[in-house]
Scaffold this motif. Structure first.
Motif, PDB file in Angstrom:
ATOM      1  N   LEU A   1      15.780 -41.254  -0.854  1.00  8.66           N
ATOM      2  CA  LEU A   1      15.107 -40.349   0.075  1.00  8.66           C
ATOM      3  C   LEU A   1      14.250 -41.127   1.067  1.00  8.66           C
ATOM      4  O   LEU A   1      14.260 -40.842   2.270  1.00  8.66           O
ATOM      5  CB  LEU A   1      14.269 -39.340  -0.710  1.00  8.66           C
ATOM      6  CG  LEU A   1      13.602 -38.217   0.075  1.00  8.66           C
ATOM      7  CD1 LEU A   1      14.624 -37.390   0.841  1.00  8.66           C
ATOM      8  CD2 LEU A   1      12.806 -37.335  -0.884  1.00  8.66           C
ATOM      9  N   ALA A   2      13.524 -42.122   0.585  1.00  9.23           N
ATOM     10  CA  ALA A   2      12.665 -42.922   1.466  1.00  9.23           C
ATOM     11  C   ALA A   2      13.492 -43.746   2.454  1.00  9.23           C
ATOM     12  O   ALA A   2      13.122 -43.884   3.616  1.00  9.23           O
ATOM     13  CB  ALA A   2      11.765 -43.833   0.635  1.00  9.23           C
ATOM     14  N   ARG A   3      14.592 -44.272   2.004  1.00  6.78           N
ATOM     15  CA  ARG A   3      15.405 -45.164   2.837  1.00  6.78           C
ATOM     16  C   ARG A   3      16.341 -44.403   3.778  1.00  6.78           C
ATOM     17  O   ARG A   3      16.486 -44.738   4.941  1.00  6.78           O
ATOM     18  CB  ARG A   3      16.210 -46.100   1.939  1.00  6.78           C
ATOM     19  CG  ARG A   3      16.994 -47.161   2.670  1.00  6.78           C
ATOM     20  CD  ARG A   3      17.765 -48.086   1.735  1.00  6.78           C
ATOM     21  NE  ARG A   3      18.718 -47.362   0.919  1.00  6.78           N
ATOM     22  CZ  ARG A   3      18.634 -47.236  -0.407  1.00  6.78           C
ATOM     23  NH1 ARG A   3      17.658 -47.802  -1.080  1.00  6.78           N
ATOM     24  NH2 ARG A   3      19.551 -46.561  -1.076  1.00  6.78           N
ATOM     25  N   GLU A   4      16.992 -43.350   3.255  1.00 10.54           N
ATOM     26  CA  GLU A   4      18.047 -42.660   3.996  1.00 10.54           C
ATOM     27  C   GLU A   4      17.621 -41.321   4.589  1.00 10.54           C
ATOM     28  O   GLU A   4      18.351 -40.743   5.380  1.00 10.54           O
ATOM     29  CB  GLU A   4      19.257 -42.417   3.071  1.00 10.54           C
ATOM     30  CG  GLU A   4      19.802 -43.649   2.405  1.00 10.54           C
ATOM     31  CD  GLU A   4      20.393 -44.643   3.380  1.00 10.54           C
ATOM     32  OE1 GLU A   4      20.915 -44.220   4.440  1.00 10.54           O
ATOM     33  OE2 GLU A   4      20.326 -45.856   3.098  1.00 10.54           O
ATOM     34  N   GLY A   5      16.472 -40.816   4.154  1.00 10.40           N
ATOM     35  CA  GLY A   5      16.050 -39.503   4.611  1.00 10.40           C
ATOM     36  C   GLY A   5      16.724 -38.410   3.806  1.00 10.40           C
ATOM     37  O   GLY A   5      17.579 -38.662   2.954  1.00 10.40           O
ATOM     38  N   SER A   6      16.357 -37.208   4.117  1.00  7.43           N
ATOM     39  CA  SER A   6      16.852 -36.058   3.372  1.00  7.43           C
ATOM     40  C   SER A   6      18.369 -35.907   3.463  1.00  7.43           C
ATOM     41  O   SER A   6      19.021 -35.558   2.484  1.00  7.43           O
ATOM     42  CB  SER A   6      16.164 -34.793   3.874  1.00  7.43           C
ATOM     43  OG  SER A   6      16.599 -33.679   3.145  1.00  7.43           O
TER      44      SER A   6
ATOM     45  N   LEU B   1       9.010 -32.712   5.388  1.00 12.47           N
ATOM     46  CA  LEU B   1       9.877 -32.372   6.507  1.00 12.47           C
ATOM     47  C   LEU B   1      11.008 -31.456   6.060  1.00 12.47           C
ATOM     48  O   LEU B   1      11.336 -30.483   6.744  1.00 12.47           O
ATOM     49  CB  LEU B   1      10.441 -33.647   7.150  1.00 12.47           C
ATOM     50  CG  LEU B   1       9.422 -34.516   7.875  1.00 12.47           C
ATOM     51  CD1 LEU B   1      10.051 -35.845   8.273  1.00 12.47           C
ATOM     52  CD2 LEU B   1       8.871 -33.791   9.090  1.00 12.47           C
ATOM     53  N   GLU B   2      11.601 -31.748   4.932  1.00 11.52           N
ATOM     54  CA  GLU B   2      12.679 -30.899   4.405  1.00 11.52           C
ATOM     55  C   GLU B   2      12.159 -29.498   4.106  1.00 11.52           C
ATOM     56  O   GLU B   2      12.869 -28.504   4.282  1.00 11.52           O
ATOM     57  CB  GLU B   2      13.300 -31.535   3.157  1.00 11.52           C
ATOM     58  CG  GLU B   2      14.503 -30.817   2.608  1.00 11.52           C
ATOM     59  CD  GLU B   2      15.734 -30.860   3.503  1.00 11.52           C
ATOM     60  OE1 GLU B   2      16.675 -30.091   3.223  1.00 11.52           O
ATOM     61  OE2 GLU B   2      15.780 -31.649   4.476  1.00 11.52           O
TER      62      GLU B   2
ATOM     63  N   PRO C   1      12.672 -22.742   2.948  1.00  9.80           N
ATOM     64  CA  PRO C   1      11.495 -21.964   2.538  1.00  9.80           C
ATOM     65  C   PRO C   1      11.161 -22.094   1.050  1.00  9.80           C
ATOM     66  O   PRO C   1       9.990 -22.133   0.682  1.00  9.80           O
ATOM     67  CB  PRO C   1      11.874 -20.521   2.894  1.00  9.80           C
ATOM     68  CG  PRO C   1      12.969 -20.631   3.897  1.00  9.80           C
ATOM     69  CD  PRO C   1      13.672 -21.928   3.625  1.00  9.80           C
ATOM     70  N   GLU C   2      12.177 -22.196   0.205  1.00 10.08           N
ATOM     71  CA  GLU C   2      11.893 -22.309  -1.238  1.00 10.08           C
ATOM     72  C   GLU C   2      11.222 -23.640  -1.571  1.00 10.08           C
ATOM     73  O   GLU C   2      10.326 -23.700  -2.404  1.00 10.08           O
ATOM     74  CB  GLU C   2      13.165 -22.109  -2.075  1.00 10.08           C
ATOM     75  CG  GLU C   2      14.226 -23.193  -1.941  1.00 10.08           C
ATOM     76  CD  GLU C   2      15.077 -23.165  -0.659  1.00 10.08           C
ATOM     77  OE1 GLU C   2      15.834 -24.120  -0.448  1.00 10.08           O
ATOM     78  OE2 GLU C   2      14.974 -22.198   0.121  1.00 10.08           O
ATOM     79  N   LEU C   3      11.608 -24.698  -0.888  1.00 11.28           N
ATOM     80  CA  LEU C   3      10.959 -25.995  -1.088  1.00 11.28           C
ATOM     81  C   LEU C   3       9.559 -25.971  -0.474  1.00 11.28           C
ATOM     82  O   LEU C   3       8.622 -26.507  -1.053  1.00 11.28           O
ATOM     83  CB  LEU C   3      11.792 -27.127  -0.492  1.00 11.28           C
ATOM     84  CG  LEU C   3      11.213 -28.541  -0.646  1.00 11.28           C
ATOM     85  CD1 LEU C   3      11.010 -28.897  -2.121  1.00 11.28           C
ATOM     86  CD2 LEU C   3      12.114 -29.560   0.040  1.00 11.28           C
TER      87      LEU C   3
END
Length: 187
Positions: A19-24, A104-105, A110-112
């Motif tokens: 997640l940190a390297r590639e993004g969501s 950001l995701e 909305p659930e997140l």
């Protein structure tokens, strides 16, 4: 769902790195398997879907970011605690970047977002409670202002550190504490 706690933790740590390297968009169960060095399909045995993985990542970040006991034993100095926070953030950079990606995701899911709001709200309330119980200066409002100021400092330190290069981060922390948490008068 599988119940091997060590494997689950390793998968979550791998997911944080992805997640940190590639993004969501780069976070897939297959990418987690590859990062963890496990057979394809392993992550899907632990997480029903990507949404569940995102929520579990959120909770794993908390586990990785808890300060050690020595930091939480007095006497306390607010500026020293905040300098320790920045040092931990720098050591666990990928965890903080992953948390930013989750935020950001959450703007798209909305659930997140609801999960993030509950999680961060509880964290903020706990930090306020701890701060006040420790006898550190500042009321609830001042502590929230300090939280917001530190969040901005951390985001810039993580994402655009050149912005802070002309300044001493320790000096900025000292100034924040002095201006946002004035010593309370003694009665």
């Amino acid at each position: 769902m599988r119940q091997n706690p060590e494997r689950r933790t390793a998968l979550l740590d791998a997911a944080i790195e992805v997640l940190a390297r590639e993004g969501s968009r780069g976070l897939t169960l297959r990418a987690v398997d590859a990062e963890a060095g496990v057979p394809t399909g392993t992550a899907s045995n632990y997480f029903r879907n990507r949404e569940q993985l995102l929520v579990q990542i959120l909770h794993r970040t908390r586990e990785r970011l808890v300060p050690d006991e020595a930091t939480l034993t007095g006497p306390f100095d607010t500026a020293a605690l905040l300098r320790d926070l920045v040092a931990r953030m720098r050591r666990e950079r990928s965890v903080h970047i992953a948390m930013l990606e989750l935020r950001l995701e959450g703007t798209r899911r909305p659930e997140l977002q609801a999960e993030l709001a509950a999680f961060h709200g509880a964290e903020l309330s706990e930090n306020i409670r701890w701060h006040q119980d420790a006898g550190l200066p500042g009321d609830r409002h001042e502590i929230v202002l300090l939280y917001l100021a530190m969040l901005g400092l951390i985001v810039d330190d993580l994402t655009t550190p050149a912005v802070l290069e002309p300044y001493s981060v320790d000096g900025l922390i000292d100034a924040m504490v002095a201006r946002l948490l004035p010593e309370q008068p003694v009665n």
